[in-house]
Design a protein around this motif. Structure first.
Motif, PDB file in Angstrom:
ATOM      1  N   ARG A  63       0.830  -1.211   0.000  1.00  0.00           N
ATOM      2  CA  ARG A  63       0.000   0.000   0.000  1.00  0.00           C
ATOM      3  C   ARG A  63       0.864   1.261   0.000  1.00  0.00           C
ATOM      4  N   GLN A  64       2.029   1.218   0.635  1.00  0.00           N
ATOM      5  CA  GLN A  64       2.911   2.393   0.642  1.00  0.00           C
ATOM      6  C   GLN A  64       3.606   2.582  -0.701  1.00  0.00           C
ATOM      7  N   PHE A  65       3.996   1.465  -1.343  1.00  0.00           N
ATOM      8  CA  PHE A  65       4.664   1.512  -2.646  1.00  0.00           C
ATOM      9  C   PHE A  65       4.011   0.476  -3.570  1.00  0.00           C
ATOM     10  N   PRO A  66       2.892   0.829  -4.209  1.00  0.00           N
ATOM     11  CA  PRO A  66       2.150  -0.147  -5.015  1.00  0.00           C
ATOM     12  C   PRO A  66       2.962  -0.761  -6.153  1.00  0.00           C
ATOM     13  N   GLY A  67       3.996  -0.076  -6.618  1.00  0.00           N
ATOM     14  CA  GLY A  67       4.778  -0.597  -7.747  1.00  0.00           C
ATOM     15  C   GLY A  67       6.007  -1.390  -7.344  1.00  0.00           C
ATOM     16  N   CYS A  68       6.064  -1.849  -6.082  1.00  0.00           N
ATOM     17  CA  CYS A  68       7.279  -2.509  -5.588  1.00  0.00           C
ATOM     18  C   CYS A  68       7.283  -4.006  -5.866  1.00  0.00           C
ATOM     19  N   GLY A  69       6.391  -4.486  -6.725  1.00  0.00           N
ATOM     20  CA  GLY A  69       6.291  -5.925  -6.970  1.00  0.00           C
ATOM     21  C   GLY A  69       7.574  -6.547  -7.465  1.00  0.00           C
ATOM     22  N   ASN A 104       1.863 -10.192 -13.418  1.00  0.00           N
ATOM     23  CA  ASN A 104       0.997 -10.085 -12.232  1.00  0.00           C
ATOM     24  C   ASN A 104       1.429  -8.918 -11.344  1.00  0.00           C
ATOM     25  N   ASN A 105       2.742  -8.697 -11.222  1.00  0.00           N
ATOM     26  CA  ASN A 105       3.230  -7.571 -10.430  1.00  0.00           C
ATOM     27  C   ASN A 105       2.807  -6.233 -11.023  1.00  0.00           C
ATOM     28  N   TYR A 106       2.963  -6.091 -12.341  1.00  0.00           N
ATOM     29  CA  TYR A 106       2.624  -4.821 -12.984  1.00  0.00           C
ATOM     30  C   TYR A 106       1.122  -4.552 -12.947  1.00  0.00           C
ATOM     31  N   ALA A 107       0.321  -5.616 -12.883  1.00  0.00           N
ATOM     32  CA  ALA A 107      -1.137  -5.425 -12.814  1.00  0.00           C
ATOM     33  C   ALA A 107      -1.529  -4.643 -11.563  1.00  0.00           C
ATOM     34  N   LEU A 108      -0.800  -4.864 -10.457  1.00  0.00           N
ATOM     35  CA  LEU A 108      -1.096  -4.135  -9.217  1.00  0.00           C
ATOM     36  C   LEU A 108      -0.791  -2.649  -9.346  1.00  0.00           C
ATOM     37  N   ASN A 109       0.014  -2.292 -10.334  1.00  0.00           N
ATOM     38  CA  ASN A 109       0.359  -0.884 -10.553  1.00  0.00           C
ATOM     39  C   ASN A 109      -0.578  -0.225 -11.560  1.00  0.00           C
ATOM     40  N   LEU A 110      -1.625  -0.956 -11.980  1.00  0.00           N
ATOM     41  CA  LEU A 110      -2.558  -0.460 -12.997  1.00  0.00           C
ATOM     42  C   LEU A 110      -3.978  -0.353 -12.433  1.00  0.00           C
ATOM     43  N   ASN A 111      -4.054   0.205 -11.208  1.00  0.00           N
ATOM     44  CA  ASN A 111      -5.347   0.442 -10.540  1.00  0.00           C
ATOM     45  C   ASN A 111      -6.119  -0.842 -10.240  1.00  0.00           C
ATOM     46  N   ILE A 112      -5.407  -1.970 -10.093  1.00  0.00           N
ATOM     47  CA  ILE A 112      -6.042  -3.233  -9.726  1.00  0.00           C
ATOM     48  C   ILE A 112      -5.928  -3.416  -8.221  1.00  0.00           C
ATOM     49  N   ALA A 133      16.341  -3.969 -13.312  1.00  0.00           N
ATOM     50  CA  ALA A 133      17.264  -3.439 -12.307  1.00  0.00           C
ATOM     51  C   ALA A 133      16.980  -1.981 -11.912  1.00  0.00           C
ATOM     52  N   PRO A 134      16.703  -1.074 -12.867  1.00  0.00           N
ATOM     53  CA  PRO A 134      16.426   0.314 -12.459  1.00  0.00           C
ATOM     54  C   PRO A 134      15.223   0.420 -11.520  1.00  0.00           C
ATOM     55  N   ASN A 135      14.168  -0.340 -11.818  1.00  0.00           N
ATOM     56  CA  ASN A 135      12.976  -0.313 -10.966  1.00  0.00           C
ATOM     57  C   ASN A 135      13.269  -0.907  -9.588  1.00  0.00           C
ATOM     58  N   ILE A 136      14.026  -2.004  -9.561  1.00  0.00           N
ATOM     59  CA  ILE A 136      14.375  -2.638  -8.289  1.00  0.00           C
ATOM     60  C   ILE A 136      15.237  -1.700  -7.450  1.00  0.00           C
ATOM     61  N   VAL A 193      15.986   2.162  -2.839  1.00  0.00           N
ATOM     62  CA  VAL A 193      16.245   3.499  -2.286  1.00  0.00           C
ATOM     63  C   VAL A 193      15.047   3.984  -1.470  1.00  0.00           C
ATOM     64  N   LEU A 194      13.839   3.782  -2.015  1.00  0.00           N
ATOM     65  CA  LEU A 194      12.630   4.182  -1.300  1.00  0.00           C
ATOM     66  C   LEU A 194      12.470   3.401   0.000  1.00  0.00           C
ATOM     67  N   PHE A 195      12.812   2.107  -0.042  1.00  0.00           N
ATOM     68  CA  PHE A 195      12.732   1.289   1.171  1.00  0.00           C
ATOM     69  C   PHE A 195      13.684   1.821   2.241  1.00  0.00           C
ATOM     70  N   ASN A 196      14.880   2.249   1.814  1.00  0.00           N
ATOM     71  CA  ASN A 196      15.857   2.789   2.768  1.00  0.00           C
ATOM     72  C   ASN A 196      15.342   4.053   3.448  1.00  0.00           C
TER      73      ASN A 196
END
Length: 304
Positions: free
Chosen positions: A1-7, A55-63, A186-189, A194-197
């Motif tokens: 919920r804090q970072f929906p695109g972190c799949g 499946n991970n990217y689907a969570l970043n598409l308002n699912i 890799a760039p997304n990961i 960085v955001l997790f830190n």
């Protein structure tokens, strides 16, 4: 919920942990030859990696997560459809009825979620259509992943028929071989690392270690995912497919209820009705009623 695109970072961490564990205890540091030819694992891994990423990217598409869970429960539909097309299988009337119920349940939940997305996006006239189009793309992604996952299951079934069941080996190669593919992500990961830190500090109970709370969540996710998938693979070798399907179905149901209650996800009476169709249809498909009947009759005949 804090970072929906972190799949992607979640999936990469899960794959890395399971691959390292399998390399040590299953592959014996690479000295053990695979029972199934490695080229077959490459095909299976390509499908597995694609399904996980989509499946991970689907969570970043308002699912929303409940819709994500319900949609993935439609794997029975996809498996049956591809089984008919590819393996030329035929099923009983009860099987087709159960599939119809699951289809109706997923359609109901999807339609109600579509109305919610349309209603929310109408609050912002400029972004409204764009939000809804992204949601439709998310539904398309889930559908593609569902069909690809079913095709992978059929491919895996044919491999086990030819070479025997090697669940621990399959678990290792399914997670080790895709690791180079994460270089594309890799760039997304790195961005999410960085955001997790930067997340708020959290003191781990018992050991007293302090670390960013998102890394703690990720660690707990990796451990529970390992226990879950290892348990499913062991269950596959120890129990019938009926029992495995039933256990996995009940797990999805508990996950869904927990997600709704704990995270307060929007869930209407129509969503509940659709959910009931999905799980009743799934239980019908597994013919659990037929299995329980003889068991209950034997219980009644036993003397007190």
């Amino acid at each position: 919920r804090q970072f929906p695109g972190c799949g992607n970072i979640v999936t990469f961490s899960q794959f890395l942990f399971i691959a390292v564990e399998g390399f040590i205890f299953e592959a014996n540091f690479g000295r053990k030859r695979p029972a199934i030819p490695i080229r077959n694992y490459f095909i299976m891994v390509a499908m597995f990696f694609t399904v996980s990423v989509v499946n991970n990217y689907a969570l970043n598409l308002n699912i929303a997560m409940p819709l994500h869970m319900i949609f993935r429960s439609g794997s029975l539909i996809a498996s049956m459809a591809l089984g008919i097309i590819i393996l030329k299988k035929r099923y009983s009337v009860s099987k087709y009825t159960s599939i119809a119920l699951v289809s109706l349940g997923i359609f109901t939940c999807t339609l109600m979620s579509a109305k919610q997305v349309a209603s929310d996006s109408s609050l912002n006239q400029e972004e409204g259509p764009q939000v809804f189009l992204w949601w439709l793309l998310g539904i398309a992604a889930l559908t593609f992943a569902l069909l690809m996952s079913a095709r992978m299951g059929i491919f895996q079934e044919t491999l086990y028929q030819r070479f025997g069941k090697h669940s621990k080996e399959a678990l290792f190669y399914n997670h080790a071989l895709p690791l180079p593919g994460f270089l594309l992500l890799a760039p997304n990961i790195y961005q999410h690392a960085v955001l997790f830190n930067q997340s708020e500090p959290f003191q781990v109970p018992v050991i007293g270690l302090t670390l960013p709370v998102m890394w703690f969540y990720l660690l707990m996710n990796v451990i529970t995912q390992y226990v879950c998938i290892r348990g499913v693979f062991i269950l596959t070798t120890e129990c019938t497919s009926l029992t495995v399907t039933l256990v996995v179905t009940l797990r999805k149901f508990v996950s869904l209820i927990f997600s709704i209650l704990y995270f307060q996800n929007p869930f209407t009476a129509w969503h509940w009705l659709g959910t009931a169709f999905v799980f009743v249809g799934t239980l019908m498909y597994t013919e659990v009623w037929n299995s329980l009947g003889p068991f209950l009759r034997r219980r009644r005949r036993r003397p007190n």
